[in-house]
Design a protein around this motif. Sequence first.
Motif, short mmCIF file in Angstrom:
data_model
loop_
_atom_site.label_atom_id
_atom_site.label_comp_id
_atom_site.label_asym_id
_atom_site.label_seq_id
_atom_site.Cartn_x
_atom_site.Cartn_y
_atom_site.Cartn_z
N LEU A 532 0.83 -1.21 0.00
CA LEU A 532 0.00 0.00 0.00
C LEU A 532 0.86 1.25 0.00
N LYS A 533 1.99 1.21 0.71
CA LYS A 533 2.86 2.37 0.80
C LYS A 533 3.50 2.72 -0.55
N TYR A 534 3.86 1.71 -1.32
CA TYR A 534 4.66 1.97 -2.51
C TYR A 534 3.99 1.62 -3.83
N ASP A 535 2.75 1.15 -3.80
CA ASP A 535 2.05 0.78 -5.03
C ASP A 535 0.73 1.56 -5.13
N PRO A 536 0.72 2.74 -5.84
CA PRO A 536 -0.50 3.55 -5.93
C PRO A 536 -1.68 2.79 -6.54
N LYS A 537 -1.39 1.90 -7.51
CA LYS A 537 -2.49 1.16 -8.14
C LYS A 537 -3.16 0.22 -7.14
N PHE A 538 -2.35 -0.37 -6.25
CA PHE A 538 -2.89 -1.29 -5.25
C PHE A 538 -3.86 -0.57 -4.32
N ARG A 539 -3.60 0.72 -4.06
CA ARG A 539 -4.47 1.50 -3.17
C ARG A 539 -5.83 1.79 -3.80
N LEU A 540 -5.94 1.60 -5.12
CA LEU A 540 -7.22 1.84 -5.79
C LEU A 540 -8.17 0.65 -5.64
N TYR A 541 -7.65 -0.51 -5.21
CA TYR A 541 -8.49 -1.69 -5.02
C TYR A 541 -9.49 -1.45 -3.89
N SER A 542 -10.59 -2.17 -3.91
CA SER A 542 -11.51 -2.13 -2.77
C SER A 542 -10.83 -2.86 -1.62
N ILE A 543 -11.30 -2.60 -0.39
CA ILE A 543 -10.70 -3.24 0.79
C ILE A 543 -10.85 -4.75 0.72
N GLU A 544 -11.99 -5.20 0.20
CA GLU A 544 -12.21 -6.64 0.06
C GLU A 544 -11.18 -7.25 -0.90
N SER A 545 -10.92 -6.56 -2.03
CA SER A 545 -9.96 -7.07 -3.01
C SER A 545 -8.54 -7.06 -2.46
N ILE A 546 -8.21 -6.02 -1.68
CA ILE A 546 -6.88 -5.97 -1.06
C ILE A 546 -6.69 -7.17 -0.13
N GLY A 547 -7.74 -7.44 0.67
CA GLY A 547 -7.67 -8.58 1.57
C GLY A 547 -7.46 -9.89 0.83
N GLU A 548 -8.18 -10.08 -0.28
CA GLU A 548 -8.03 -11.29 -1.07
C GLU A 548 -6.63 -11.41 -1.66
N GLU A 549 -6.07 -10.27 -2.09
CA GLU A 549 -4.74 -10.27 -2.70
C GLU A 549 -3.67 -10.75 -1.72
N VAL A 550 -3.87 -10.48 -0.43
CA VAL A 550 -2.85 -10.87 0.54
C VAL A 550 -3.22 -12.13 1.31
N GLY A 551 -4.25 -12.84 0.83
CA GLY A 551 -4.51 -14.18 1.34
C GLY A 551 -5.66 -14.37 2.29
N PHE A 552 -6.44 -13.31 2.56
CA PHE A 552 -7.58 -13.45 3.47
C PHE A 552 -8.83 -13.88 2.72
N SER A 553 -9.64 -14.68 3.36
CA SER A 553 -10.82 -15.24 2.70
C SER A 553 -12.04 -14.34 2.81
N SER A 554 -12.00 -13.35 3.73
CA SER A 554 -13.15 -12.46 3.88
C SER A 554 -12.68 -11.08 4.31
N ILE A 555 -13.50 -10.07 4.03
CA ILE A 555 -13.16 -8.70 4.40
C ILE A 555 -13.13 -8.53 5.91
N GLN A 556 -14.00 -9.31 6.62
CA GLN A 556 -14.05 -9.21 8.07
C GLN A 556 -12.74 -9.69 8.71
N SER A 557 -12.25 -10.83 8.25
CA SER A 557 -11.02 -11.37 8.84
C SER A 557 -9.83 -10.49 8.51
N PHE A 558 -9.82 -9.90 7.30
CA PHE A 558 -8.73 -8.99 6.91
C PHE A 558 -8.75 -7.73 7.78
N SER A 559 -9.95 -7.12 7.91
CA SER A 559 -10.06 -5.88 8.68
C SER A 559 -9.64 -6.09 10.14
#
Length: 580
Positions: A532-559
Amino acid sequence: MAKIKILFIWAFGLISFIPVFVYSQTDIDNTISEYLQKEKVSDTLLLKTYEQLESSFIEHKLDSILSKIYAKSYLKKAKNENDSIKMADGYYFISKICSSDIEINYLDSLIMVSKNLKHIKYPGVGYLNKGVCFYDKEDYTKALENYLIAQEYANQNKNVHHQITIKHNIGLLKKEIDATAEALFEFKQNLNFIKTQDTVNKYSKNHIITLFAIADSYHRMDLPDSASIYVKKGLHKTFKRKDKYKYTGFLLLDGINNYMLKDYQKSLDSLYKVSQRIQDAERYNPNEAYCYIQIARALQKLRQNDKAIYYLKKADTIITAENYTDEKRIAYEILIDYYKDLGDTQNQLKMMSKLIIFDSIYYAKNKNVKSDIITKYDTALLIDERNVIIDKLEQQKKISNRSIFILIGVTIVLIIIVWNYYRKQKLYKKRFIQLINDDGKRNIEQLKREETEGLSKQELDLPDEIIKSILKQLELFEQNNEFLNPNIKMSSVAKKLKTNSTYFSKVINLYKKKNFANYVNDLRIEYCIEKLKYDPKFRLYSIESIGEEVGFSSIQSFSRAFTKKTGITTSYFIKSIDKQ
């Protein structure tokens, strides 16, 4: 009527909200020197020319890591060669990419090294950017002091660009203290000055912003006929330059202008276009809620009240304590009256309570707002009216004694919410700064000392060879980012490491100080923060998509994992990093 709050401020560095710190020049230089040593600027970069380093800095200005390396290398080279002008350039480059908390310190360094130089740009640009910093902090006295010093240098050095910029920013200061006529005079003088230069196109951006400022000033003076001329010119120039963002701004001005001229249908035509352009644009637009409010007001004039309420409710969903301004106040005034006419006491109280909170926070942050401004729904009146409603409901026996206590409790809760808001924002900011300044790299030796501290073979009851083997495999596991696999299980990892789950669990618990699930989640969050710090495009993803990208199965568990690890929410971290 409320006026649009779009202010284009000119400066030659990043414009951001900056708290004032008082440092000596020695403190500043020591801080920078320590940072340069920590960064270990490559000797190869120091062999490059200043032109090459500047070109690389500009080329990678969107890459926070590379731009910092080139800027720091530029400054270190200048210090090694004791070149004052190049040192000023270095401080200037760094001020454009550093966090807002220390930007003003680099500007002070720039001024210090260039104060005795005779240069067209220095030290004037340092004072100019400091003026903008203080303007953002709403310290208008210090902003003016720095602008006036910058103006002396600009006139002395015949720096036309600085002269135009400073005069414009002084005009903005005058608008902030409601001296709109004087501000308009400054803007018009600037426009005439721009026209006397060799070519208007050379200062095209300045020309556009000046047209906007003049049109906005005429609106504040309730002179829409005069504003029309400059709105049309602004629309034409921004369309010709394909400047989508400023064109949208002029469209919004056009919608307001037609509303003031009582051409409500034409006003709606422009405002609907603004709404659509805001929805289509990838960048955040702070005027989205204000656009919906203006649409609602025009619809009211056309007696389309249901549609008007729809847009006001839409505005309410995106207005927060952070983006609330006095221009948005009218939305709650209308909604309060709407629910009052409906007899919907619950929603009437809800809107009143929101407005009380927003007003309290807004006026606490904006102490320069004139205290003699009287509005229909000021805080005291809102509280009185709310109490009248409560009394009426009690007299009519429509609420129970328990409900009264609940309402009183709500008032107390609101006070607590405001207090907690400030406390939480301060804590969040502190934690964000810690995260953003952390380079994400682990001190291996320190980590090993922490992991092995207090351990003994008896506690593990495992052979040394097995422990070393598992730890070595874990190191590879982390380096290869295998923790990003969403289907990862302790048994499968243990099997891959050629050990059993019992041994593996013991090593994780004792050496990593946590169980396997928390160990994996922490690795994912650390990876997420760096990306998130160094990839501006990654910051454009939804929070749910960011969580999925880093291995979480749900937005709740990621948050939950993100907040547990960092102490702040994901959305706060992303918004804060985008503001830098």
